[in-house]
Design a protein around this motif. Sequence first.
Motif, mmCIF file in Angstrom:
data_model
loop_
_atom_site.group_PDB
_atom_site.id
_atom_site.type_symbol
_atom_site.label_atom_id
_atom_site.label_comp_id
_atom_site.label_asym_id
_atom_site.label_seq_id
_atom_site.Cartn_x
_atom_site.Cartn_y
_atom_site.Cartn_z
ATOM 1 N N SER A 1 0.841 -1.201 0.000
ATOM 2 C CA SER A 1 0.000 0.000 0.000
ATOM 3 C C SER A 1 0.872 1.245 0.000
ATOM 4 N N ALA A 2 1.904 1.230 0.825
ATOM 5 C CA ALA A 2 2.761 2.416 0.961
ATOM 6 C C ALA A 2 3.565 2.679 -0.315
ATOM 7 N N GLY B 1 4.032 3.132 -3.839
ATOM 8 C CA GLY B 1 3.110 3.360 -4.954
ATOM 9 C C GLY B 1 3.704 4.342 -5.946
ATOM 10 N N LEU B 2 2.812 4.923 -6.737
ATOM 11 C CA LEU B 2 3.279 5.880 -7.747
ATOM 12 C C LEU B 2 4.091 6.994 -7.097
ATOM 13 N N GLY B 3 3.672 7.393 -5.882
ATOM 14 C CA GLY B 3 4.335 8.489 -5.173
ATOM 15 C C GLY B 3 5.823 8.228 -4.964
ATOM 16 N N ASN B 4 6.184 6.989 -4.640
ATOM 17 C CA ASN B 4 7.601 6.663 -4.406
ATOM 18 C C ASN B 4 8.423 6.867 -5.665
ATOM 19 N N ILE C 1 -8.702 9.420 -4.017
ATOM 20 C CA ILE C 1 -7.340 9.038 -4.429
ATOM 21 C C ILE C 1 -7.421 7.881 -5.428
ATOM 22 N N TYR D 1 -5.869 7.417 -9.048
ATOM 23 C CA TYR D 1 -4.965 6.278 -9.205
ATOM 24 C C TYR D 1 -5.373 5.410 -10.405
ATOM 25 N N PHE E 1 1.869 10.921 2.470
ATOM 26 C CA PHE E 1 1.238 10.247 1.330
ATOM 27 C C PHE E 1 1.921 8.907 1.082
ATOM 28 N N SER E 2 3.238 8.934 1.201
ATOM 29 C CA SER E 2 3.997 7.740 0.886
ATOM 30 C C SER E 2 3.677 6.595 1.845
ATOM 31 N N SER F 1 0.892 6.086 3.172
ATOM 32 C CA SER F 1 -0.571 5.839 3.087
ATOM 33 C C SER F 1 -1.280 6.146 4.404
ATOM 34 N N MET G 1 -5.695 8.303 5.797
ATOM 35 C CA MET G 1 -6.951 7.945 5.127
ATOM 36 C C MET G 1 -7.705 6.826 5.842
ATOM 37 N N VAL H 1 -6.736 3.772 5.704
ATOM 38 C CA VAL H 1 -6.421 2.501 5.040
ATOM 39 C C VAL H 1 -5.601 1.616 5.982
ATOM 40 N N SER I 1 -1.078 -0.544 -4.215
ATOM 41 C CA SER I 1 -1.665 0.596 -3.497
ATOM 42 C C SER I 1 -3.163 0.658 -3.769
ATOM 43 N N SER J 1 -5.219 -1.665 -1.707
ATOM 44 C CA SER J 1 -5.431 -1.259 -0.302
ATOM 45 C C SER J 1 -6.557 -0.228 -0.216
ATOM 46 N N LEU J 2 -6.621 0.635 -1.216
ATOM 47 C CA LEU J 2 -7.679 1.657 -1.193
ATOM 48 C C LEU J 2 -9.052 1.017 -1.421
#
Length: 452
Positions: A21-22, A24-27, A101, A105, A226-227, A229, A232, A234, A322, A325-326
């Motif tokens: 989950s952590a 993701g695209l953000g990383n 989100i 996503y 954000f990274s 997660s 939210m 989650v 990710s 998980s959402l």
Amino acid sequence: MAENRSGFSSSFGAIMAAAGSAIGLGNIWRFPYICGKYGGGAAIIVYLLFVFLIGMVLLMSELVIGRRTGHTPMRAYEELRPKHRNWRYVGLLGLITSFLILCIYFVISGWTLNYFWESVSGTLASIADGDFATHFAAFASSPVAPVVCLVIFAALTLVIILGGVQNGIEKVSKILMPILLVLVVLLCVRSLTLPGASKGLAYLFSPDFSQLTTEGVLAILGQALFSLSVGMGVMIVYGSYIPKGDGLFKSAMWITVCDTAIAILAGVAIFPAVFAFDQSPDGGPGLVFNVLPVVFNSMGNVGSIVFGGAFFLLLAVAALTSAISLLEALTAWGADYGKSRKRSAIILSVVLVLVAVVASFSFDGGILNDNKLAGISFFDWLDKLTGSYLPPICALLTIIFFGWFMKKDDIHDELSNHGVLKISWFKVFYHILVRFVAPAALIVSLVAGIFT
Ligand code: PFF
């Protein structure tokens, strides 16, 4: 009902799912860029401080709330403060944020699927270097291709959720996370062995404190939250699935270390290659869809297919774990109120896809891009709300609840597994970080975010 409340079967599975989950695209497209832009090593130091002192504290608090109650956010808050039922709206806000989100996503993950396909089929290899921006704009604004891709991605996510917590999420995470690690290491090796790679490493790592502006510090804090997660809810849901005997401090530490390691490795995979081929460092869609394809093409036809394919597969895998998980957080919410998991997951996916399609149409140049609210398109609204505002608001409320309203004994009991684990750090940690440092940092970031 038993199906509704099954949890992860092992500590490893739980950590892989939460790390999935952590990571993701953000990383991959935001972390390296933010570090490069705001002072390289200097930004990394600040990131490490934020991620371990604030992000991890939030992560642990969500895991504690989840495992203590065995519920999803709204019911968890209700159960912990039955006389102050309004806290459940914090849970609701988190769910709404997760929903939004996930819409964004779905759109972006759909793009990565398309680019994966275009890499391995050789299409990207046949595009001239100067034409990638036009190629991306034409694709992303088209009314059909991005929709097909996002529907495929949403369907993949749904199938995993329908598999259940153990046979879907846990099983898939245990397979996909090691694959993700192999892909990122492969890309790092390729990138580091290119002539001129050291310039990229210098950009990412050499500390330049003069670049570390206030704006930069805020961006780094936002990225740290954000990274991981957090905010939210989650991680409340995943916390409710963690086996009772696991030490939550240890789980949170593993998740944070994995997330941070992959973010740094992504930087090592990207920037040396970008600098080796004289491209300018960028972040977000510009980096992924316009700059990197040029870099992969510079590696020749095979290079473009192999390394371009590996990179877009890496993105798609990171996005998928990710996204599940959402969707799980939303599905489990329905299940917590007695609804069938299967029905909830299907209905939610259909609604999410419909909103994601509207978001896709409203992206730059799309058929709904002219329909703006306050001069901002629907896609950009979603991006703004989920990127800058909602997560820190939810995170702040969560940490205030945890630090000031949840019973200290409950927290201690859950973190120590009913007194089995020694947690002598708890007193200092709880008082200083949970009650003061984390809320103060979040308040500053929110106020600054609103007024700047
Ligand atoms: N942590 C993910 C990333 O870095 O891309 C994004 C994310 C996933 C945020 C799940 C929140 C969430 F609940």
